[in-house]
Design an enzyme around this catalytic site. Structure first.
Site, PDB file in Angstrom:
ATOM      1  N   SER A 121       0.828  -1.218   0.000  1.00 39.48           N
ATOM      2  CA  SER A 121       0.000   0.000   0.000  1.00 39.48           C
ATOM      3  C   SER A 121       0.859   1.264   0.000  1.00 39.48           C
ATOM      4  O   SER A 121       0.459   2.286  -0.581  1.00 39.48           O
ATOM      5  CB  SER A 121      -0.972   0.009   1.185  1.00 39.48           C
ATOM      6  OG  SER A 121      -0.304   0.236   2.395  1.00 39.48           O
ATOM      7  N   MET A 125      10.589  -6.917   4.137  1.00 36.00           N
ATOM      8  CA  MET A 125      10.728  -7.604   5.418  1.00 36.00           C
ATOM      9  C   MET A 125      12.078  -8.291   5.611  1.00 36.00           C
ATOM     10  O   MET A 125      12.193  -9.187   6.443  1.00 36.00           O
ATOM     11  CB  MET A 125       9.593  -8.621   5.582  1.00 36.00           C
ATOM     12  CG  MET A 125       8.207  -8.012   5.494  1.00 36.00           C
ATOM     13  SD  MET A 125       7.953  -6.669   6.677  1.00 36.00           S
ATOM     14  CE  MET A 125       7.739  -7.623   8.174  1.00 36.00           C
ATOM     15  N   HIS A 167       8.644   2.866   9.037  1.00 33.14           N
ATOM     16  CA  HIS A 167       8.419   1.979  10.178  1.00 33.14           C
ATOM     17  C   HIS A 167       7.166   2.457  10.917  1.00 33.14           C
ATOM     18  O   HIS A 167       7.024   3.648  11.177  1.00 33.14           O
ATOM     19  CB  HIS A 167       9.641   2.039  11.108  1.00 33.14           C
ATOM     20  CG  HIS A 167       9.524   1.119  12.278  1.00 33.14           C
ATOM     21  ND1 HIS A 167       9.710  -0.244  12.180  1.00 33.14           N
ATOM     22  CD2 HIS A 167       9.200   1.362  13.569  1.00 33.14           C
ATOM     23  CE1 HIS A 167       9.526  -0.796  13.356  1.00 33.14           C
ATOM     24  NE2 HIS A 167       9.212   0.156  14.224  1.00 33.14           N
ATOM     25  N   ASP A 208      20.553   2.078   7.788  1.00 31.18           N
ATOM     26  CA  ASP A 208      21.960   1.749   8.034  1.00 31.18           C
ATOM     27  C   ASP A 208      22.031   0.272   8.407  1.00 31.18           C
ATOM     28  O   ASP A 208      21.047  -0.457   8.239  1.00 31.18           O
ATOM     29  CB  ASP A 208      22.584   2.689   9.074  1.00 31.18           C
ATOM     30  CG  ASP A 208      21.919   2.567  10.430  1.00 31.18           C
ATOM     31  OD1 ASP A 208      21.170   1.588  10.653  1.00 31.18           O
ATOM     32  OD2 ASP A 208      22.158   3.441  11.282  1.00 31.18           O
TER      33      ASP A 208
HETATM   34  C1  GRF Z   1       3.821  -0.712   6.827  1.00 31.57           C
HETATM   35  O1  GRF Z   1       3.138  -0.599   8.038  1.00 31.57           O
HETATM   36  C2  GRF Z   1       5.261  -0.272   6.977  1.00 31.57           C
HETATM   37  O2  GRF Z   1       5.424   0.745   7.897  1.00 31.57           O
HETATM   38  C3  GRF Z   1       5.928  -1.526   7.471  1.00 31.57           C
HETATM   39  O3  GRF Z   1       5.297  -2.570   6.791  1.00 31.57           O
HETATM   40  C4  GRF Z   1       3.982  -2.161   6.408  1.00 31.57           C
HETATM   41  C5  GRF Z   1       3.926  -2.334   4.917  1.00 31.57           C
HETATM   42  O4  GRF Z   1       2.647  -2.095   4.395  1.00 31.57           O
HETATM   43  N1  GRF Z   1       7.368  -1.439   7.243  1.00 31.57           N
HETATM   44  P1  GRF Z   1       2.462  -2.002   2.826  1.00 31.57           P
HETATM   45  O5  GRF Z   1       3.063  -3.280   2.219  1.00 31.57           O
HETATM   46  O6  GRF Z   1       3.144  -0.764   2.325  1.00 31.57           O
HETATM   47  O7  GRF Z   1       0.965  -1.961   2.626  1.00 31.57           O
END
Ligand code: GRF
Length: 200
Positions: A13, A89, A108, A140
């Site tokens: 998203s 991830m 984040h 980093d």
């Molecule tokens: C978001 O909450 C982002 O902050 C975290 O993972 C989630 C990813 O959501 N790192 P999307 O895939 O962008 O919908």
């Protein structure tokens, strides 16, 4: 035109919000490629729908430095100005950090340095904080530790679940990520220690 590479793992998203903001003229950049480490990522379908080049570089069973070198090699011919992690991830390995020094951003879903890592909306609820939010930071070699470019706060409500809090935070993510990318692409900042300070 400044060229972005967006790295994703799932829903996408944030990627979609950035793409729509570019289309709406709110961000002067183009998405040169979307890379997913996960072949099942919905973001790959979204990229196809939006006509944006996308590629899966699978990470299963690959250590983070080998993976980073593979991504670096995919990006090398594309003239990428900024790498944008959007729900990616995996830890970013050294070969990519070395190739794009202070040119990789992450978002984040908490107000760093509170709640780094995973499942952070649940962590925020369990801790009992009254305010949470989101953070855009340079990447980093640490876990969610780089200099902070932008943050936005949201209230934590008494009847929140991790899902309702995540949704409130996500709306702010979609807003501040584009703003942070625009600032970094403008070059109108400098990094003083941990501080990202606007210039001119
Ligand atoms: C978001 O909450 C982002 O902050 C975290 O993972 C989630 C990813 O959501 N790192 P999307 O895939 O962008 O919908």
């Amino acid at each position: 035109m400044r060229r972005l590479a967006i790295l994703v793992s799932g829903r996408g998203s944030n990627f979609e919000a950035i793409a729509r903001n570019i289309a709406a003229g709110k961000l002067d950049a183009e998405i040169a490629i979307v890379i997913s480490n996960n072949p099942e990522a919905k973001a790959l379908e979204t990229a196809a729908t939006l006509g944006i080049k996308a590629r899966c570089v699978p990470s299963k069973g690959v250590d983070s430095d080998t993976y980073a070198a593979r991504v670096r090699d995919v990006l090398a011919p594309l003239g990428i100005d900024l790498i944008v992690l959007a729900g990616f991830m995996r830890r970013v390995g050294q070969p990519l950090l070395d190739a794009y020094p202070q040119r990789i951003l992450n978002i984040h879903p908490a107000l760093l340095p509170a709640f780094p890592g995973l499942h952070v909306q649940q962590q925020a609820l369990d801790y009992g904080v009254k305010v949470s939010g989101c953070t855009v930071h340079f990447v980093d070699s640490g876990m969610d530790t780089g200099p902070i470019v932008a943050q936005a706060a949201v209230p934590v409500l008494d009847d929140d679940t991790a899902e309702s809090l995540a949704a409130r935070i996500l709306a702010e993510e979609h807003r501040i990520y584009t703003e942070a990318i625009a600032l970094v692409l403008s070059g109108k900042y400098r990094i003083e220690g941990r501080r990202v300070v606007r210039t001119s």
